[in-house]
Scaffold this motif. Structure first.
Motif, PDB file in Angstrom:
ATOM      1  N   PHE A   1       0.847  -1.185   0.000  1.00  0.00           N
ATOM      2  CA  PHE A   1       0.000   0.000   0.000  1.00  0.00           C
ATOM      3  C   PHE A   1       0.887   1.242   0.000  1.00  0.00           C
ATOM      4  CE2 PHE A   1      -2.324   3.211   2.713  1.00  0.00           C
ATOM      5  CZ  PHE A   1      -3.105   3.698   1.673  1.00  0.00           C
ATOM      6  N   HIS A   2       0.847   1.966  -1.118  1.00  0.00           N
ATOM      7  CA  HIS A   2       1.607   3.209  -1.237  1.00  0.00           C
ATOM      8  C   HIS A   2       0.699   4.352  -0.764  1.00  0.00           C
ATOM      9  CE1 HIS A   2       3.464   6.560  -3.843  1.00  0.00           C
ATOM     10  NE2 HIS A   2       4.221   6.374  -2.785  1.00  0.00           N
ATOM     11  N   LYS A   3       1.060   4.939   0.360  1.00  0.00           N
ATOM     12  CA  LYS A   3       0.173   5.905   1.005  1.00  0.00           C
ATOM     13  C   LYS A   3      -0.010   7.168   0.170  1.00  0.00           C
ATOM     14  CE  LYS A   3       1.666   4.345   5.611  1.00  0.00           C
ATOM     15  NZ  LYS A   3       2.326   4.746   6.866  1.00  0.00           N
ATOM     16  N   ALA A   4       1.064   7.687  -0.407  1.00  0.00           N
ATOM     17  CA  ALA A   4       0.989   8.971  -1.108  1.00  0.00           C
ATOM     18  C   ALA A   4       0.039   8.928  -2.300  1.00  0.00           C
ATOM     19  CB  ALA A   4       2.381   9.406  -1.556  1.00  0.00           C
ATOM     20  N   SER A   5       0.039   7.841  -3.042  1.00  0.00           N
ATOM     21  CA  SER A   5      -0.832   7.729  -4.222  1.00  0.00           C
ATOM     22  C   SER A   5      -2.105   6.952  -3.937  1.00  0.00           C
ATOM     23  CB  SER A   5      -0.078   7.054  -5.369  1.00  0.00           C
ATOM     24  OG  SER A   5       0.214   5.702  -5.053  1.00  0.00           O
ATOM     25  N   LYS A   6      -2.244   6.441  -2.695  1.00  0.00           N
ATOM     26  CA  LYS A   6      -3.407   5.644  -2.296  1.00  0.00           C
ATOM     27  C   LYS A   6      -3.594   4.455  -3.228  1.00  0.00           C
ATOM     28  CE  LYS A   6      -6.844   7.903  -0.392  1.00  0.00           C
ATOM     29  NZ  LYS A   6      -7.995   8.827  -0.155  1.00  0.00           N
ATOM     30  N   SER A   7      -2.486   3.759  -3.487  1.00  0.00           N
ATOM     31  CA  SER A   7      -2.476   2.637  -4.435  1.00  0.00           C
ATOM     32  C   SER A   7      -2.202   1.315  -3.725  1.00  0.00           C
ATOM     33  CB  SER A   7      -1.387   2.846  -5.503  1.00  0.00           C
ATOM     34  OG  SER A   7      -1.600   4.026  -6.225  1.00  0.00           O
TER      35      SER A   7
ATOM     36  N   GLN B   1      -5.688   0.048   7.797  1.00  0.00           N
ATOM     37  CA  GLN B   1      -5.748   1.480   7.497  1.00  0.00           C
ATOM     38  C   GLN B   1      -5.376   1.765   6.042  1.00  0.00           C
ATOM     39  OE1 GLN B   1      -6.881   3.581   9.927  1.00  0.00           O
ATOM     40  NE2 GLN B   1      -7.186   1.651  11.038  1.00  0.00           N
ATOM     41  N   TRP B   2      -5.553   0.785   5.194  1.00  0.00           N
ATOM     42  CA  TRP B   2      -5.183   0.952   3.790  1.00  0.00           C
ATOM     43  C   TRP B   2      -6.364   1.559   3.028  1.00  0.00           C
ATOM     44  CZ3 TRP B   2      -1.959  -3.802   1.745  1.00  0.00           C
ATOM     45  CH2 TRP B   2      -0.867  -3.999   2.600  1.00  0.00           C
ATOM     46  N   ASP B   3      -6.409   2.863   2.976  1.00  0.00           N
ATOM     47  CA  ASP B   3      -7.539   3.545   2.335  1.00  0.00           C
ATOM     48  C   ASP B   3      -7.249   3.805   0.851  1.00  0.00           C
ATOM     49  OD1 ASP B   3      -5.539   5.347   2.992  1.00  0.00           O
ATOM     50  OD2 ASP B   3      -6.922   7.034   3.231  1.00  0.00           O
ATOM     51  N   PHE B   4      -6.935   2.751   0.116  1.00  0.00           N
ATOM     52  CA  PHE B   4      -6.599   2.892  -1.305  1.00  0.00           C
ATOM     53  C   PHE B   4      -7.849   3.176  -2.117  1.00  0.00           C
ATOM     54  CE2 PHE B   4      -7.112  -1.626  -0.305  1.00  0.00           C
ATOM     55  CZ  PHE B   4      -8.002  -2.058  -1.271  1.00  0.00           C
ATOM     56  N   ASP B   5      -7.650   3.846  -3.241  1.00  0.00           N
ATOM     57  CA  ASP B   5      -8.750   4.052  -4.184  1.00  0.00           C
ATOM     58  C   ASP B   5      -8.389   3.574  -5.585  1.00  0.00           C
ATOM     59  OD1 ASP B   5      -7.088   6.038  -5.146  1.00  0.00           O
ATOM     60  OD2 ASP B   5      -8.278   7.690  -4.350  1.00  0.00           O
ATOM     61  N   GLN B   6      -7.220   2.913  -5.711  1.00  0.00           N
ATOM     62  CA  GLN B   6      -6.875   2.289  -6.983  1.00  0.00           C
ATOM     63  C   GLN B   6      -5.995   1.075  -6.723  1.00  0.00           C
ATOM     64  OE1 GLN B   6      -4.852   5.200  -9.406  1.00  0.00           O
ATOM     65  NE2 GLN B   6      -2.873   4.807  -8.457  1.00  0.00           N
ATOM     66  N   ILE B   7      -6.066   0.114  -7.657  1.00  0.00           N
ATOM     67  CA  ILE B   7      -5.273  -1.119  -7.554  1.00  0.00           C
ATOM     68  C   ILE B   7      -4.400  -1.216  -8.787  1.00  0.00           C
ATOM     69  CG2 ILE B   7      -5.361  -3.634  -7.380  1.00  0.00           C
ATOM     70  CD1 ILE B   7      -8.101  -3.379  -6.089  1.00  0.00           C
ATOM     71  N   VAL B   8      -3.141  -1.612  -8.564  1.00  0.00           N
ATOM     72  CA  VAL B   8      -2.174  -1.771  -9.655  1.00  0.00           C
ATOM     73  C   VAL B   8      -1.697  -3.227  -9.665  1.00  0.00           C
ATOM     74  CG1 VAL B   8      -0.029  -0.969 -10.689  1.00  0.00           C
ATOM     75  CG2 VAL B   8      -1.448   0.629  -9.356  1.00  0.00           C
ATOM     76  N   PRO B   9      -2.306  -4.088 -10.502  1.00  0.00           N
ATOM     77  CA  PRO B   9      -1.824  -5.468 -10.632  1.00  0.00           C
ATOM     78  C   PRO B   9      -0.643  -5.532 -11.606  1.00  0.00           C
ATOM     79  CG  PRO B   9      -4.150  -5.222 -11.273  1.00  0.00           C
ATOM     80  CD  PRO B   9      -3.525  -3.868 -11.273  1.00  0.00           C
ATOM     81  N   ALA B  10      -0.008  -6.692 -11.679  1.00  0.00           N
ATOM     82  CA  ALA B  10       1.122  -6.883 -12.587  1.00  0.00           C
ATOM     83  C   ALA B  10       0.686  -7.353 -13.969  1.00  0.00           C
ATOM     84  CB  ALA B  10       2.118  -7.876 -11.989  1.00  0.00           C
ATOM     85  N   HIS B  11      -0.600  -7.615 -14.152  1.00  0.00           N
ATOM     86  CA  HIS B  11      -1.108  -8.081 -15.446  1.00  0.00           C
ATOM     87  C   HIS B  11      -2.359  -7.298 -15.851  1.00  0.00           C
ATOM     88  CE1 HIS B  11       1.527 -11.615 -15.623  1.00  0.00           C
ATOM     89  NE2 HIS B  11       1.265 -11.800 -14.348  1.00  0.00           N
ATOM     90  N   PHE B  12      -2.590  -7.264 -17.156  1.00  0.00           N
ATOM     91  CA  PHE B  12      -3.790  -6.668 -17.740  1.00  0.00           C
ATOM     92  C   PHE B  12      -3.893  -5.180 -17.422  1.00  0.00           C
ATOM     93  CE2 PHE B  12      -4.919 -11.261 -17.577  1.00  0.00           C
ATOM     94  CZ  PHE B  12      -5.065 -11.455 -18.943  1.00  0.00           C
ATOM     95  N   GLU B  13      -5.073  -4.713 -16.988  1.00  0.00           N
ATOM     96  CA  GLU B  13      -5.340  -3.281 -16.888  1.00  0.00           C
ATOM     97  C   GLU B  13      -4.803  -2.678 -15.593  1.00  0.00           C
ATOM     98  OE1 GLU B  13      -9.162  -0.422 -18.044  1.00  0.00           O
ATOM     99  OE2 GLU B  13      -9.459  -2.540 -17.591  1.00  0.00           O
TER     100      GLU B  13
END
Length: 477
Positions: A295-301, A419-431
């Motif tokens: 969880f990257h806090k600055a980018s919420k990723s 406390q991971w308030d992410f709003d985007q997900i970055v997988p290693a495949h596809f979109e």
């Protein structure tokens, strides 16, 4: 052997796909080429240029069908797991664009193209942001996707490395890609512009395609610290991680930063949680497969590897049009179609079905013509049921997470309830990035409590993943 790890399953499938996609064949004598692409000055996604592709008779082969091929590739898979392969002399594939900045050498044999030896891969770089609330407009980006293609015969799908610029200006690199000069230059451009700017390289999983180039990356970024998910292994020969990666591992990423392991210096910016997934008998040794999420806090990723994905309903920018047209054909006996946007899209949709299910429901052998395969009505509906939404990929759900769903649910709860308030997900495949909240992430795993929830088409699974697993198990007992 009673169980089979996903690495063996994936490599078995990749071997089959590398030579024959039912009737869609790419032979070693006349392989398909990789597209030539160029970036513009604004670093926007490049457009693919047409190239000549030499394609033989699409069903001329010594094998009567891909199903016959599986018995052979299942035994091949016994030689290739977790970082060691018996495949040799695969440089005969001859893949390449001819651009020196895209050239690399695969020094470690695998069962995805080019198998071994020299090849070429185009790399693109994109900033990863969703919405305006995650970043102050006008400030510099701090998270990027570096993307190439993973190629299995005529099938191409995106594979991704995520790069984060830390507060001190140094770079954190997740799952390095093929070590081309272009890849290195684009990574380093995220920071100071030189190789000394890369401070951390992360191996997030056991899966071969996400760690095979780590040693090359560390030879370039020799001062970088190395962080790995737990449970790294090799087979059939146990060798030290120092040999596999080219240097001593600085730290193993345990279940979380609170588990007593060495705390990485970047943990105040990037938190992590390691999934302890299935445990399998590999070479007579009980081996647990892990994946670490971040969880990257600055980018919420939320950054993952294989846990979730979203198959796009558009053609990815790096896919070669010639290969899409080849796959788009209704029947392998049909001539190549005209190059139209719809034909390319049909090729992508069928590619997604093939790499997800291996033998999709509507891909049928023609009983009247030996070696001819035809797509029947209904395949487009099955693609729409699969794509455009956040899912646990079929192979991961069916083979890996089904082995111990309680452990997977524990990991999901840790991510969602923390406390991971992410709003985007970055997988290693596809979109990527995928706009998603913790609630939406948890919803993708509802099947852990009831496998009937959000089930994939029964006939797609019955004809693909389960038969392949059965064949591989029989060969690897």
């Amino acid at each position: 052997m009673k169980t089979l790890c996903s690495c063996w399953i994936a490599i078995t499938i990749e071997a089959a796909n590398s030579y024959m996609i039912n009737g869609w064949i790419s032979t070693l004598k006349n392989p398909l080429s990789i597209s030539r692409l160029t970036n513009d000055a604004n670093n926007e996604l490049p457009e693919t240029t047409r190239i000549h592709t030499d394609i033989n008779d699409p069903y001329a082969s010594e094998f009567s069908g891909r199903r016959d091929m599986l018995a052979i590739t299942a035994s091949i898979a016994g030689c290739a797991v977790g970082g060691v392969s018996c495949v040799k002399n695969a440089n005969a594939l001859g893949l390449g664009s001819g651009d020196e900045k895209e050239k690399y050498t695969l020094k470690f044999p695998t069962l995805f193209a080019p198998l071994y030896g020299e090849a070429y891969r185009k790399t693109i770089k994109r900033p990863l942001r969703v919405g305006t609330d995650t970043k102050t407009p006008g400030t510099d980006d701090n998270i990027w996707a570096l993307e190439q293609n993973l190629e299995l015969g005529p099938l191409q799908t995106p594979i991704r490395c995520t790069v984060i610029r830390l507060k001190d200006g140094t770079l954190w690199v997740h799952a390095p890609l093929a070590p081309t000069q272009e890849f290195f230059d684009l990574v380093e451009s995220c920071g100071s512009g030189d190789k000394e700017g890369v401070a951390h390289v992360v191996v997030p999983t056991y899966a071969l395609e996400h760690k095979v180039f780590v040693k090359d990356a560390l030879q370039r970024w020799h001062n970088a610290q190395l962080w790995t998910s737990p449970g790294q292994f090799s087979f059939p020969f146990a060798v030290p991680n120092e040999f596999i990666f080219g240097k001593v591992v600085n730290g193993v990423l345990g279940s979380s930063i609170y588990d007593g392991q060495k705390v990485p210096p970047w943990s105040d910016e990037i938190e992590y949680a390691s999934l302890e997934a299935g445990t399998f008998n590999i070479g007579g040794k009980s081996t647990t497969l892990y994946e670490t999420a971040f969880f990257h806090k600055a980018s919420k990723s939320l950054i993952v590897t294989d846990a979730v994905a979203q198959i796009p309903k558009y053609v990815p920018p790096l896919n070669n049009p010639e290969q899409l047209l080849l796959i788009s054909k209704r029947s392998t006996s049909d001539p190549m179609p005209n190059d139209t946007p719809q034909s390319r899209l049909d090729g992508w949709e069928k590619t997604a079905l093939l790499v997800s299910y291996f033998f999709p429901e509507h891909e049928e052998l023609n009983p009247e013509k030996v070696g001819v395969v035809t797509w029947t009505e209904g395949w487009h509906d099955n693609f729409n049921a699969l794509a455009g939404r956040l899912i646990v990929p079929p192979v991961v759900r069916t083979l890996i997470y089904a082995q111990n769903p309680a452990r997977v649910q524990k990991w999901v709860d840790e991510i969602v309830d923390g406390q991971w308030d992410f709003d985007q997900i970055v997988p290693a495949h596809f979109e990527a990035p995928i706009s998603a909240t913790p609630k939406e992430f948890a919803a993708a795993f509802r099947f852990l409590k009831d496998d009937n929830i959000d089930a994939f088409p029964k006939n797609d699974l019955a004809r693909g993943l389960k038969p392949i697993a059965d064949i591989a198990l029989k060969r690897l007992l």
